[in-house]
Design a protein around this motif. Sequence first.
Motif, PDB file in Angstrom:
ATOM      1  N   PRO A 206      -2.441 -18.978 -28.817  1.00  0.00           N
ATOM      2  CA  PRO A 206      -3.604 -18.930 -27.925  1.00  0.00           C
ATOM      3  C   PRO A 206      -4.505 -17.724 -28.221  1.00  0.00           C
ATOM      4  CG  PRO A 206      -1.606 -19.296 -26.677  1.00  0.00           C
ATOM      5  CD  PRO A 206      -1.179 -18.954 -28.062  1.00  0.00           C
ATOM      6  N   LEU A 207      -3.876 -16.575 -28.528  1.00  0.00           N
ATOM      7  CA  LEU A 207      -4.685 -15.385 -28.814  1.00  0.00           C
ATOM      8  C   LEU A 207      -5.465 -15.579 -30.103  1.00  0.00           C
ATOM      9  CD1 LEU A 207      -2.269 -12.485 -27.927  1.00  0.00           C
ATOM     10  CD2 LEU A 207      -3.966 -13.592 -26.527  1.00  0.00           C
ATOM     11  N   PHE A 208      -4.852 -16.241 -31.073  1.00  0.00           N
ATOM     12  CA  PHE A 208      -5.500 -16.518 -32.353  1.00  0.00           C
ATOM     13  C   PHE A 208      -6.760 -17.357 -32.139  1.00  0.00           C
ATOM     14  CE2 PHE A 208      -5.183 -19.832 -35.879  1.00  0.00           C
ATOM     15  CZ  PHE A 208      -5.993 -19.139 -36.749  1.00  0.00           C
ATOM     16  N   VAL A 209      -6.605 -18.427 -31.348  1.00  0.00           N
ATOM     17  CA  VAL A 209      -7.757 -19.295 -31.097  1.00  0.00           C
ATOM     18  C   VAL A 209      -8.833 -18.536 -30.314  1.00  0.00           C
ATOM     19  CG1 VAL A 209      -8.482 -21.404 -29.943  1.00  0.00           C
ATOM     20  CG2 VAL A 209      -6.324 -21.352 -31.162  1.00  0.00           C
ATOM     21  N   VAL A 210      -8.409 -17.809 -29.267  1.00  0.00           N
ATOM     22  CA  VAL A 210      -9.376 -17.062 -28.458  1.00  0.00           C
ATOM     23  C   VAL A 210     -10.074 -16.019 -29.315  1.00  0.00           C
ATOM     24  CG1 VAL A 210      -9.564 -15.371 -26.613  1.00  0.00           C
ATOM     25  CG2 VAL A 210      -8.243 -17.432 -26.254  1.00  0.00           C
ATOM     26  N   TYR A 211      -9.314 -15.331 -30.156  1.00  0.00           N
ATOM     27  CA  TYR A 211      -9.927 -14.274 -30.973  1.00  0.00           C
ATOM     28  C   TYR A 211     -10.985 -14.858 -31.888  1.00  0.00           C
ATOM     29  CZ  TYR A 211     -10.730 -10.562 -34.228  1.00  0.00           C
ATOM     30  OH  TYR A 211     -11.355  -9.622 -34.982  1.00  0.00           O
ATOM     31  N   PHE A 212     -10.677 -15.958 -32.551  1.00  0.00           N
ATOM     32  CA  PHE A 212     -11.653 -16.474 -33.505  1.00  0.00           C
ATOM     33  C   PHE A 212     -12.893 -17.006 -32.787  1.00  0.00           C
ATOM     34  CE2 PHE A 212     -13.315 -19.559 -36.628  1.00  0.00           C
ATOM     35  CZ  PHE A 212     -13.651 -18.634 -37.583  1.00  0.00           C
ATOM     36  N   ILE A 213     -12.698 -17.697 -31.657  1.00  0.00           N
ATOM     37  CA  ILE A 213     -13.870 -18.211 -30.934  1.00  0.00           C
ATOM     38  C   ILE A 213     -14.695 -17.053 -30.393  1.00  0.00           C
ATOM     39  CG2 ILE A 213     -14.631 -19.638 -29.021  1.00  0.00           C
ATOM     40  CD1 ILE A 213     -12.168 -21.323 -29.401  1.00  0.00           C
ATOM     41  N   ALA A 214     -14.011 -16.027 -29.844  1.00  0.00           N
ATOM     42  CA  ALA A 214     -14.746 -14.859 -29.361  1.00  0.00           C
ATOM     43  C   ALA A 214     -15.467 -14.172 -30.520  1.00  0.00           C
ATOM     44  CB  ALA A 214     -13.798 -13.886 -28.668  1.00  0.00           C
ATOM     45  N   GLY A 215     -14.864 -14.203 -31.700  1.00  0.00           N
ATOM     46  CA  GLY A 215     -15.526 -13.616 -32.863  1.00  0.00           C
ATOM     47  C   GLY A 215     -16.796 -14.364 -33.217  1.00  0.00           C
ATOM     48  N   VAL A 216     -16.750 -15.688 -33.119  1.00  0.00           N
ATOM     49  CA  VAL A 216     -17.957 -16.480 -33.374  1.00  0.00           C
ATOM     50  C   VAL A 216     -19.028 -16.123 -32.351  1.00  0.00           C
ATOM     51  CG1 VAL A 216     -18.882 -18.807 -33.493  1.00  0.00           C
ATOM     52  CG2 VAL A 216     -16.631 -18.354 -34.390  1.00  0.00           C
ATOM     53  N   ALA A 217     -18.612 -15.952 -31.086  1.00  0.00           N
ATOM     54  CA  ALA A 217     -19.573 -15.606 -30.044  1.00  0.00           C
ATOM     55  C   ALA A 217     -20.108 -14.192 -30.260  1.00  0.00           C
ATOM     56  CB  ALA A 217     -18.912 -15.715 -28.671  1.00  0.00           C
ATOM     57  N   GLU A 218     -19.252 -13.270 -30.699  1.00  0.00           N
ATOM     58  CA  GLU A 218     -19.673 -11.887 -30.924  1.00  0.00           C
ATOM     59  C   GLU A 218     -20.736 -11.787 -32.002  1.00  0.00           C
ATOM     60  OE1 GLU A 218     -18.351  -9.271 -28.525  1.00  0.00           O
ATOM     61  OE2 GLU A 218     -18.078  -8.293 -30.450  1.00  0.00           O
ATOM     62  N   THR A 219     -20.604 -12.611 -33.023  1.00  0.00           N
ATOM     63  CA  THR A 219     -21.572 -12.532 -34.114  1.00  0.00           C
ATOM     64  C   THR A 219     -22.805 -13.388 -33.843  1.00  0.00           C
ATOM     65  OG1 THR A 219     -20.189 -14.174 -35.162  1.00  0.00           O
ATOM     66  CG2 THR A 219     -19.991 -11.956 -35.978  1.00  0.00           C
ATOM     67  N   ASN A 220     -22.892 -13.948 -32.620  1.00  0.00           N
ATOM     68  CA  ASN A 220     -24.057 -14.745 -32.231  1.00  0.00           C
ATOM     69  C   ASN A 220     -24.268 -15.948 -33.128  1.00  0.00           C
ATOM     70  OD1 ASN A 220     -24.949 -13.425 -29.959  1.00  0.00           O
ATOM     71  ND2 ASN A 220     -26.031 -11.893 -31.151  1.00  0.00           N
ATOM     72  N   ARG A 221     -23.166 -16.552 -33.562  1.00  0.00           N
ATOM     73  CA  ARG A 221     -23.294 -17.713 -34.433  1.00  0.00           C
ATOM     74  C   ARG A 221     -23.202 -18.995 -33.603  1.00  0.00           C
ATOM     75  NH1 ARG A 221     -24.894 -17.736 -39.468  1.00  0.00           N
ATOM     76  NH2 ARG A 221     -23.604 -19.576 -39.740  1.00  0.00           N
ATOM     77  N   ALA A 222     -23.700 -20.094 -34.172  1.00  0.00           N
ATOM     78  CA  ALA A 222     -23.572 -21.386 -33.506  1.00  0.00           C
ATOM     79  C   ALA A 222     -22.089 -21.689 -33.286  1.00  0.00           C
ATOM     80  CB  ALA A 222     -24.191 -22.469 -34.388  1.00  0.00           C
ATOM     81  N   PRO A 223     -21.670 -22.311 -32.190  1.00  0.00           N
ATOM     82  CA  PRO A 223     -22.482 -22.850 -31.090  1.00  0.00           C
ATOM     83  C   PRO A 223     -22.819 -21.843 -29.987  1.00  0.00           C
ATOM     84  CG  PRO A 223     -20.194 -23.405 -30.752  1.00  0.00           C
ATOM     85  CD  PRO A 223     -20.240 -22.595 -32.002  1.00  0.00           C
ATOM     86  N   PHE A 224     -22.657 -20.556 -30.254  1.00  0.00           N
ATOM     87  CA  PHE A 224     -22.955 -19.549 -29.226  1.00  0.00           C
ATOM     88  C   PHE A 224     -24.255 -18.814 -29.545  1.00  0.00           C
ATOM     89  CE2 PHE A 224     -18.354 -19.976 -29.519  1.00  0.00           C
ATOM     90  CZ  PHE A 224     -18.045 -20.302 -28.220  1.00  0.00           C
ATOM     91  N   ASP A 225     -25.161 -19.425 -30.291  1.00  0.00           N
ATOM     92  CA  ASP A 225     -26.327 -18.666 -30.760  1.00  0.00           C
ATOM     93  C   ASP A 225     -27.499 -18.737 -29.791  1.00  0.00           C
ATOM     94  OD1 ASP A 225     -26.699 -21.303 -31.238  1.00  0.00           O
ATOM     95  OD2 ASP A 225     -27.710 -21.053 -33.152  1.00  0.00           O
ATOM     96  N   VAL A 226     -27.207 -18.602 -28.477  1.00  0.00           N
ATOM     97  CA  VAL A 226     -28.321 -18.600 -27.526  1.00  0.00           C
ATOM     98  C   VAL A 226     -29.235 -17.409 -27.752  1.00  0.00           C
ATOM     99  CG1 VAL A 226     -27.299 -19.887 -25.665  1.00  0.00           C
ATOM    100  CG2 VAL A 226     -26.841 -17.474 -25.870  1.00  0.00           C
ATOM    101  N   ALA A 227     -28.734 -16.365 -28.440  1.00  0.00           N
ATOM    102  CA  ALA A 227     -29.573 -15.197 -28.706  1.00  0.00           C
ATOM    103  C   ALA A 227     -30.807 -15.621 -29.482  1.00  0.00           C
ATOM    104  CB  ALA A 227     -28.794 -14.167 -29.496  1.00  0.00           C
ATOM    105  N   GLU A 228     -30.656 -16.582 -30.373  1.00  0.00           N
ATOM    106  CA  GLU A 228     -31.828 -17.013 -31.120  1.00  0.00           C
ATOM    107  C   GLU A 228     -32.082 -18.495 -30.921  1.00  0.00           C
ATOM    108  OE1 GLU A 228     -29.606 -16.136 -35.183  1.00  0.00           O
ATOM    109  OE2 GLU A 228     -31.154 -17.660 -35.345  1.00  0.00           O
TER     110      GLU A 228
END
Lengths: 361, 203
Positions: free
Chosen positions: A207-229
Amino acid sequence: MIEAIESALSFLPAGLVTLIIIVGKILVLVLPLMGAVAYLTLAERKVIGYMQVRIGPNRVGPRGLLQPIADAVKLMFKETIFPAKANRFLFISAPILTLAPALAAWAVVPFDDELVISDIDASLLYILAMTSLGVYGVIIAGWASNSKYAFLGALRSAAQIVSYEIAMGFALVGVLVAAGSLNLGAIVEAQRGGLGIINWYMIPLLPLFVVYFIAGVAETNRAPFDVAEGESEIVAGFHVEYSSMTFSIFFLAEYANMILIALLTAIMFLGGWLSPLNGVLPASLLEGEGFLALILGDGIHWLLAKTAFFLFLFLWFRATFPRYRYDQIMRLGWKIFIPITIVWLLVAAAMVVGKVGPWFN
Amino acid sequence: MGVESITFYILSSILVGSAVLVVSLRNPVFCALALVLAFFTSAGIWILLEAEFLALTLILVYVGAVMVLFLFVVMMLDINLAVLREGFTRYLPFGLGVAIVLVAQLALIVGGPEQFGLEAMPKPEPHAADYSNTKEIGRVLYTVYLYPFELAAVILVVAIIAAITLTLRRRRKKQVMSVDDQVKVRRNDRVRLVKMASGNKDK
């Protein structure tokens, strides 16, 4: 090799030799990193192109291989435009404040038992501290641009980064509980064992592995979390007013951060440079100096292959997932990820105390 | 002068300079950024003192999270400085009084000049390469200082709850959708396929 350089430069004062060697190590790391960033942009366009049944860039050089260089040259010779009444000092500092922490974090990343610029005791904490600084570039860029779209993008992005940092930090706490160390090299060595893939932390800490990678995608503002742009909503987010090199520095930092997150995921959950064949093949094949042992045994190539896999996931996500709605992003970060990480932190601690095999005995 | 002292003087001069800027700059955004710089350089000084865990935590918590939210608020506010400066002379005596009391309290606790100087504050002994600062802090935090540590945690929780209750307001016309309902939706609930005979064009 370092000793050879030291003896060759022995006519210089000792302090200067140390300085030259440190700068040399930094160059050996940063230049390939910049090359990787440049070709990651090409890989992104090609991969997404093929996923959408297009060809992607194929005009500059053989099969479009020189496209990143053409892009870099184009961006360098464009004019930097300052918006009216923008604060020039902060407008210029913002991209630098984004790139500097993105590069500084690499100082403690180990590529091998020995290949690391600075093997400090608390390297995991250092990386967390450095990546948490990247948000300043975003906020300052949004504010200094004197534009409401840029500012709205900056606010969204900053709130998102700060929220996901908590889940990310908790996931890392789970790893350090499991490994009993804050040092990245020690974390990799703690995943060594006779069972190859089974020994890696991705299994007990799934679970931590999955959470870490998804949070990493969100941290870098990449899709699907790219609301910044989010292009469909606020033009291009916090860097809408940026052009030429100032714009490309934001992208350099974003891609450097992507590579960093992919590499860290590989180090912390996928055994870093450890070979997945440990325990599968007899040890006599994996150790020694022969060509086969170099390929099959532990080494930097395994780390790079794992990193490349996670980078491909970044691109795959972008090609396939629709963008999250903003309230859904916040819900996912606060109400789902943080509880999951807290619960699994307790589970991980219980597994360590109970010496659950084959990871913690 | 070794590299260490040069680093110290550079860091501390930046620290003092940025601390002065925090209270003297006109634009509150720049004040907040100067405070960030002050935190960052003091983390550097802590690393010189071999307190790398505390230094990195300072950056992580204060620079990476607290100041970001602070900057957030300051940027959103449209502060009119002329109004803020209006009562400066009027409130000056009160401010000076508070400042004197604070300085007196600090002096009482610290206890005069004999506590300072190189004799009272010797350089920390350098530790061996395998000494782990983080482990030592963990050890004393969960043994010697367990009660103060737990107390601080309780106070922080109270502060969190207080902050949430202060800002929580129930809106009358809530338009929040239930996430469970959203997830449960199936295609058949929303889409109805209608079979129709195609119209005959060559009537």
